[in-house]
Design an enzyme around this catalytic site. Sequence first.
Site, PDB file in Angstrom:
ATOM      1  N   ASP A 104      13.760  18.873   6.528  1.00  0.00           N
ATOM      2  CA  ASP A 104      12.838  18.004   5.818  1.00  0.00           C
ATOM      3  C   ASP A 104      12.655  18.505   4.387  1.00  0.00           C
ATOM      4  O   ASP A 104      12.774  19.708   4.105  1.00  0.00           O
ATOM      5  CB  ASP A 104      11.468  17.981   6.501  1.00  0.00           C
ATOM      6  CG  ASP A 104      11.487  17.316   7.856  1.00  0.00           C
ATOM      7  OD1 ASP A 104      12.453  16.597   8.152  1.00  0.00           O
ATOM      8  OD2 ASP A 104      10.528  17.532   8.626  1.00  0.00           O
ATOM      9  N   ARG A 105      12.316  17.589   3.504  1.00  0.00           N
ATOM     10  CA  ARG A 105      12.096  17.955   2.113  1.00  0.00           C
ATOM     11  C   ARG A 105      11.052  19.077   1.986  1.00  0.00           C
ATOM     12  O   ARG A 105      11.199  19.996   1.181  1.00  0.00           O
ATOM     13  CB  ARG A 105      11.629  16.727   1.323  1.00  0.00           C
ATOM     14  CG  ARG A 105      11.367  16.986  -0.152  1.00  0.00           C
ATOM     15  CD  ARG A 105      10.868  15.733  -0.841  1.00  0.00           C
ATOM     16  NE  ARG A 105      10.692  15.956  -2.266  1.00  0.00           N
ATOM     17  CZ  ARG A 105      10.228  15.054  -3.114  1.00  0.00           C
ATOM     18  NH1 ARG A 105       9.901  13.854  -2.673  1.00  0.00           N
ATOM     19  NH2 ARG A 105      10.098  15.333  -4.397  1.00  0.00           N
TER      20      ARG A 105
END
Length: 334
Positions: free
Chosen positions: A150-151
């Site tokens: 995930d970012r």
Amino acid sequence: MGSAAPRSTIQVPERLGLTVPPGAEGTRADRFVADASGISRAHIQRLISEGRLTLSGRPVRSSQPLAAGAVLELDIPDAPPSAPQPEPALDLTVVYEDDDLLIVDKPAGMVVHPSPGHATGTLVNALLARPGGYGMTAGSERPGIVHRLDRATSGLLLVARNDRAQAWLTEQLRARRIKKTYLGLVWGAPPAATGRIEAPIGRDRAQRTRMAVVPDGRPSVTGYRVRERFPGWTLLELDLVTGRTHQLRVHLASIGHPLAGDPAYATGPARRGPEGLGRLFLHAWRLELAAPSGEGHIRVSAPLPAALDAVLERLRAEGGPGGPGAPSGQGPRR
């Protein structure tokens, strides 16, 4: 590495309706939609994994057989305007490298590959600025990419340097032969020093951008061990046995111990996190796998980013560590 020429874009509406004709019953959803729309099957599978293909408002699985007369709706996001370009100014920390793969330490805030709204500044843009080639079996938009973070998550990510390694790593991930261990700070105090969460995960029907534990979701397994306890918080080692979208975040929230600083799955004090935390407290700490060459075993770890380590030091100073797994030195053990 030279940039690839932009691929032609198939002009399709943003929302595509497809009706399964007589004679096509029993066809897999991903195959039918790819054939009917002219979009690559790999891209259709990515859209399906994001919950963008529905039947009567319910998400459809890639392998789901279709009935004649079924009316499918496919939500197609805007595509990046061109193939990703090298960006030499982006920092990239490589912690392991051989002829077949790189292992990089991704910073929080960096997206892994270009996507709508994130055409530049991604890990892929940084990779393309390095000399050498990458596996292209996932397409020119994702050179070398075999899995994602995930970012908001920092830490270790595998990158394949050739097609053979990319296919091999993808199969190893599918067979769950690559061990991925994370460090996460959670709200509260899990009562057991070790545990295992087995709960199916799927798209949240009420909020399509979120995942949730749902009865008809995909089987998902997370293991955890208490590493250090603080008043109100617990540092866990987390084993990602399966690799569903947002799995660790969803599983931990489902047992009442959401990750600190999680804007999607935590509320109140857990969402804010302890003092000084300005991001999700989740870090891909260690990877263990057989070398693609067949020669030896690779075990790599990445220390906590300084900002997360500072949060732990503040908690230690305020209340003192305790419980199983409390380390004797600074930060996580390598």
